[in-house]
Design an enzyme around this catalytic site. Structure first.
Site: not given
Ligand code: PAF
Length: 278
Positions: A32, A34, A36-37, A61, A150-151, A187-188
């Site tokens: 998904a 965007h 950012g990716h 996860q 962001k994470d 993505s959300r």
């Molecule tokens: O940040 C994410 O999208 C996920 O946590 C990752 C690092 C791809 C692991 O599944």
């Protein structure tokens, strides 16, 4: 762009590149995609010779089954975006490729970071993140791996794992990419209806308020006033709003290097965001 679904095919191709002296960059994602990716892909293209993006919605996860089931999977669009960005390889395995029936148990202990913030609200989340990131690192043997700020807590957790397990991988945290009105790309966001999309702006507004007033108000005042951004709408359900030490995510007691972090449900969609303050 080469598309690979099997671990051993990816590793053997990348070993060839390594033998030619090429540096591998890995951009792990759950799809998904965007901007950012794609900014991570751009960074990887800039700093390494071969860029691998992975798309894998990692079941271990997700502590919420509904969240996993409704996680968007627009694979055709994702492939087109990666092609356009100039990504060299897409690794897109099935679940049983990453989690075969006979699999080594994952025993890595995340430690304190697993109990704070995201760890507190999403028990087991980082166990699953470290498990899949370790598998991706083993398979894609990257020299550099790129993650979004962001994470933020995820980045700290992965940094700790890389240190603890002595993995020869450089990690790069890349800036949060925001929509023009300040909403952090996620993505959300796709799940937000127009009313929720508007309400979601409270996250970035509260963070900006804290940043702008960091030198003017006490930590308690900053938190109290920023909390008010979440009280006006019944679409918003704040999980946490914290001002922390950026190294260990302990609540900050006095002014110094700091990061503000927020997690909030907007309708049924859980969003996170953060901002460095000083
Ligand atoms: O940040 C994410 O999208 C996920 O946590 C990752 C690092 C791809 C692991 O599944």
């Amino acid at each position: 762009m080469k598309r690979i679904t099997r671990k051993e095919d990816l590793t053997s191709l990348l070993l060839q590149y390594k033998q030619e002296g090429k540096r591998i960059g890995l951009v792990p994602t759950m799809g998904a995609l965007h901007q950012g990716h794609l900014s991570l892909v751009q960074q990887s293209l800039k700093y390494t010779d071969v860029t691998v993006a992975s798309i894998f919605v990692n079941p271990t996860q997700f502590n919420n089954k509904t969240d996993l089931l409704k996680y968007p999977k627009p694979i055709a669009e994702d492939i087109a975006k990666l092609e356009q960005a100039g990504c060299h390889i897409l690794f897109h395995p099935e679940v049983d490729e990453m989690y075969p029936e006979v699999d080594e148990p994952w025993e890595y202990e995340v430690g304190e970071l697993d109990l704070l913030l995201e760890g507190e609200f999403r028990p087991g989340h980082y166990k699953g993140v470290t498990q899949i990131v370790y598998k991706l690192f083993k398979t894609a043997i990257p020299d550099v791996a790129f993650f979004g700020q962001k994470d933020y807590q995820q980045f700290l957790v992965i940094k700790k794992m890389v240190n603890d397990l002595h993995l020869p991988i450089q990690l790069k945290s890349c800036d949060i990419i925001r929509e023009a009105d300040g909403l952090a790309m996620s993505s959300r966001n796709i799940h937000l209806n127009p009313e929720e999309r508007l309400a979601a702006l409270s996250l970035s507004k509260a963070l900006l308020f804290i940043k702008d007033n960091y030198n003017l108000l006490s930590i308690d005042e900053l938190k109290q006033q920023a909390n008010k951004f979440f009280t006006g709408s019944n679409l918003l359900n704040l999980e946490y709003l914290r001002i922390c030490n950026p190294d260990n995510l302990y609540d900050l007691q006095e002014k110094g290097p700091a990061i503000a972090l927020i997690a909030c449900f907007v309708g049924t969609t859980r969003l996170i965001d953060n901002m460095m303050l000083a």
